[in-house]
Design a protein around this motif. Structure first.
Motif, mmCIF file in Angstrom:
data_model
loop_
_atom_site.group_PDB
_atom_site.id
_atom_site.type_symbol
_atom_site.label_atom_id
_atom_site.label_comp_id
_atom_site.label_asym_id
_atom_site.label_seq_id
_atom_site.Cartn_x
_atom_site.Cartn_y
_atom_site.Cartn_z
ATOM 1 N N GLN A 344 39.315 39.778 47.560
ATOM 2 C CA GLN A 344 39.482 40.090 46.126
ATOM 3 C C GLN A 344 39.381 41.591 45.855
ATOM 4 O O GLN A 344 39.734 42.051 44.766
ATOM 5 N N GLU A 351 44.722 45.809 40.113
ATOM 6 C CA GLU A 351 44.680 45.540 38.665
ATOM 7 C C GLU A 351 44.130 46.748 37.912
ATOM 8 O O GLU A 351 44.592 47.089 36.826
ATOM 9 N N ARG A 386 37.007 44.568 35.232
ATOM 10 C CA ARG A 386 37.803 43.586 35.980
ATOM 11 C C ARG A 386 36.882 42.707 36.835
ATOM 12 O O ARG A 386 37.052 41.500 36.928
ATOM 13 N N ASP A 388 33.747 42.015 36.310
ATOM 14 C CA ASP A 388 32.991 41.093 35.447
ATOM 15 C C ASP A 388 33.880 39.917 35.042
ATOM 16 O O ASP A 388 33.429 38.770 34.983
ATOM 17 N N ALA A 389 35.159 40.215 34.759
ATOM 18 C CA ALA A 389 36.092 39.140 34.371
ATOM 19 C C ALA A 389 36.258 38.145 35.532
ATOM 20 O O ALA A 389 36.274 36.927 35.319
ATOM 21 N N ILE A 390 36.341 38.677 36.754
ATOM 22 C CA ILE A 390 36.474 37.778 37.927
ATOM 23 C C ILE A 390 35.215 36.910 38.050
ATOM 24 O O ILE A 390 35.289 35.701 38.257
ATOM 25 N N ARG A 392 33.103 36.018 35.715
ATOM 26 C CA ARG A 392 33.065 35.006 34.641
ATOM 27 C C ARG A 392 34.007 33.851 34.962
ATOM 28 O O ARG A 392 33.663 32.689 34.810
ATOM 29 N N ARG A 393 35.210 34.235 35.441
ATOM 30 C CA ARG A 393 36.212 33.194 35.761
ATOM 31 C C ARG A 393 35.669 32.281 36.864
ATOM 32 O O ARG A 393 35.751 31.062 36.768
ATOM 33 N N GLN A 394 35.056 32.897 37.874
ATOM 34 C CA GLN A 394 34.554 32.091 38.993
ATOM 35 C C GLN A 394 33.396 31.204 38.561
ATOM 36 O O GLN A 394 33.271 30.070 39.001
ATOM 37 N N GLY A 396 33.033 29.972 35.626
ATOM 38 C CA GLY A 396 33.653 28.899 34.840
ATOM 39 C C GLY A 396 34.237 27.825 35.727
ATOM 40 O O GLY A 396 34.235 26.641 35.383
ATOM 41 N N GLU A 397 34.722 28.222 36.889
ATOM 42 C CA GLU A 397 35.356 27.270 37.806
ATOM 43 C C GLU A 397 34.328 26.418 38.543
ATOM 44 O O GLU A 397 34.626 25.358 39.054
#
Ligand code: NDP
Length: 398
Positions: A344, A351, A386, A388-390, A392-394, A396-397
């Motif tokens: 990642q 990004e 970016r 932090d967004a990753i 949060r997404r992880q 959530g998953e």
């Protein structure tokens, strides 16, 4: 007596520089102006005493009292903090080793050039983030920059007595890092410990992981472009797992000059220290009959996306190198902290660069140190957002 300073003395390159200096007579043969470290106060104080340095500086301000105590009665001045490191770089010295890791190494080297020092440049981030600026500063003050990175030292040596106009290509060798033989699909799960198990070189933690991801090679490709002034399409990368050829220069008559030796950074540190002479160095001698064979293979860009990113950074030039390096440092911090996976890191850097598109400018000549520092700062903010967004997404998953 030649005067010397070492920035990043307590690190892997710094330690090896100190080792060579002590073997060469230490304080009996050299006047040591400044030694700097980060947090390793005990080691910095020991070195400063051994080499009878004029000043020892730690980057961490909270280490000052400890440093003072350890240096009491030695005659070595103690100081701390980033500004004290910059001030130490302003003390004239004939030869300065730039071996702080990361973007923090740029300004001390830049300042050292102002008093005409010979700058032994291990800190590859300096040329990546501010190549045109650094080279112009060296020219303005008749200072010289000598490469310490083993690949660039190899290229530098393969160019001795040659005309740069006769160079067709520069071939950077890469070990491929700790994970080079892993199946591609397993890389996403690689841990810090696994990425740190470098097969050939003993180096600092950050560069070892950058070696596994080839972000290190990406920096070196950009460094080559800046240092030797060749076009990006003249620079090739080849995986050479044995790390015995440190890089090659291909000339227009088809000849290739390769620099060989045991994988030991004291080769290139010692070359820069003794330049333009060659002096005895305590490194292993290659026994080619025992080596038997050397192997090479092309790097797979799916495995090493950092190499592809280096090409786009070179196409942009300007401040793109500063943004790339800052984003890479943040990505590495998050990988080390367990926030993002090994594969990642490249996505995070890509990004971040995309969010900065339009803010990087293309002018190299107009670049200032403040521009570089501003882009570095902005890229770190964007890269952290970016990351932090990753995270949060992880979360959530899960
Ligand atoms: P290390 O991590 O081993 O050492 C880094 C040095 O910088 C240490 O002295 C450290 O202090 C100091 N430091 C860390 N952060 C800061 C900061 N914010 N401000 C001031 N000083 C700081 O790194 P390496 O020796 O491996 O690498 C140094 C540079 O050389 C890097 O740019 C690397 O890419 C390059 N290089 C390294 C090679 C190698 O074989 N190691 C090969 C080629 C290039 P402390 O330890 O006291 O905290």
């Amino acid at each position: 007596m030649r005067s010397l300073s070492i920035f990043g003395a307590t690190g892997s390159i710094g330690e090896q520089t100190v080792d060579l200096l002590l073997r060469a007579g230490g304080a009996k043969t050299h006047r040591i102006v400044a030694l700097t470290g980060g947090r390793n106060i005990a080691r910095l104080a020991d070195m400063a005493r051994d080499l009878r340095a004029e000043i020892a500086v730690c980057a961490d301000p909270s280490g000052l009292a400890d440093l003072r105590e350890r240096l009491a009665g030695s005659g070595v001045e103690a100081a701390a903090g980033t500004s004290a490191i910059i001030e130490a770089a302003e003390r004239p010295a004939d030869w300065v080793m730039s071996a702080i890791v990361g973007a923090a190494g740029l300004e001390p080297g830049f300042r050292a050039l102002r008093h005409g020092a010979t700058l032994a440049l291990a800190n590859k981030e300096s040329l990546v983030t501010a190549g045109p600026l650094l080279l112009a500063e060296a020219e303005r003050h008749k200072a010289r920059i000598l490469p310490v990175d083993s690949e660039h030292s190899a290229i530098f040596q393969a160019l001795v007595g040659e005309d740069i106009a006769a160079v067709e290509r520069i071939i950077l060798t890469a070990s491929g890092g700790a994970l080079r033989d892993w199946p591609l699909e397993a890389l996403a799960r690689a841990t810090v410990k696994e990425a740190l198990a470098h097969p050939n070189w003993a180096m600092g933690q950050r560069i070892t992981i950058d070696s596994a991801s080839m972000f290190n090679k990406a920096l070196e490709v950009i460094e080559t472009r800046e240092f030797f002034g060749v076009d990006p399409d003249q620079i090739e990368v080849i995986i050479h797992p044995e790390s015995l050829i440190h890089s090659m220069v291909g000339y227009r008559d088809g000849a290739i000059m390769a620099h060989m030796g045991a994988p030991d950074m004291r080769h290139s540190i010692g070359y820069a220290l003794n330049w333009p002479d060659r002096s005895y160095l305590p490194v292993a001698r290659l026994d080619l009959a025992q080596v038997g064979q050397m192997t090479f293979r092309a790097p797979d860009l799916a495995r090493y996306p950092a190499l592809r990113l280096a090409r786009s950074v070179m196409a942009r030039r300007g401040l793109a190198g500063a943004a790339f390096n800052a984003a890479k440092e943040v990505a590495l911090d998050h990988f080390l902290a367990g926030g993002i996976g090994f594969m990642q890191m490249a996505g995070l850097v890509e990004e971040t660069l995309a969010t900065l598109d339009g803010e990087l400018g293309h002018e190299n000549d107009a670049m200032t140190l403040e521009d570089v520092q501003a882009v570095d700062h902005l890229a770190r903010i964007r890269a952290n957002e970016r990351a932090d967004a990753i995270a949060r997404r992880q979360a959530g998953e899960r």
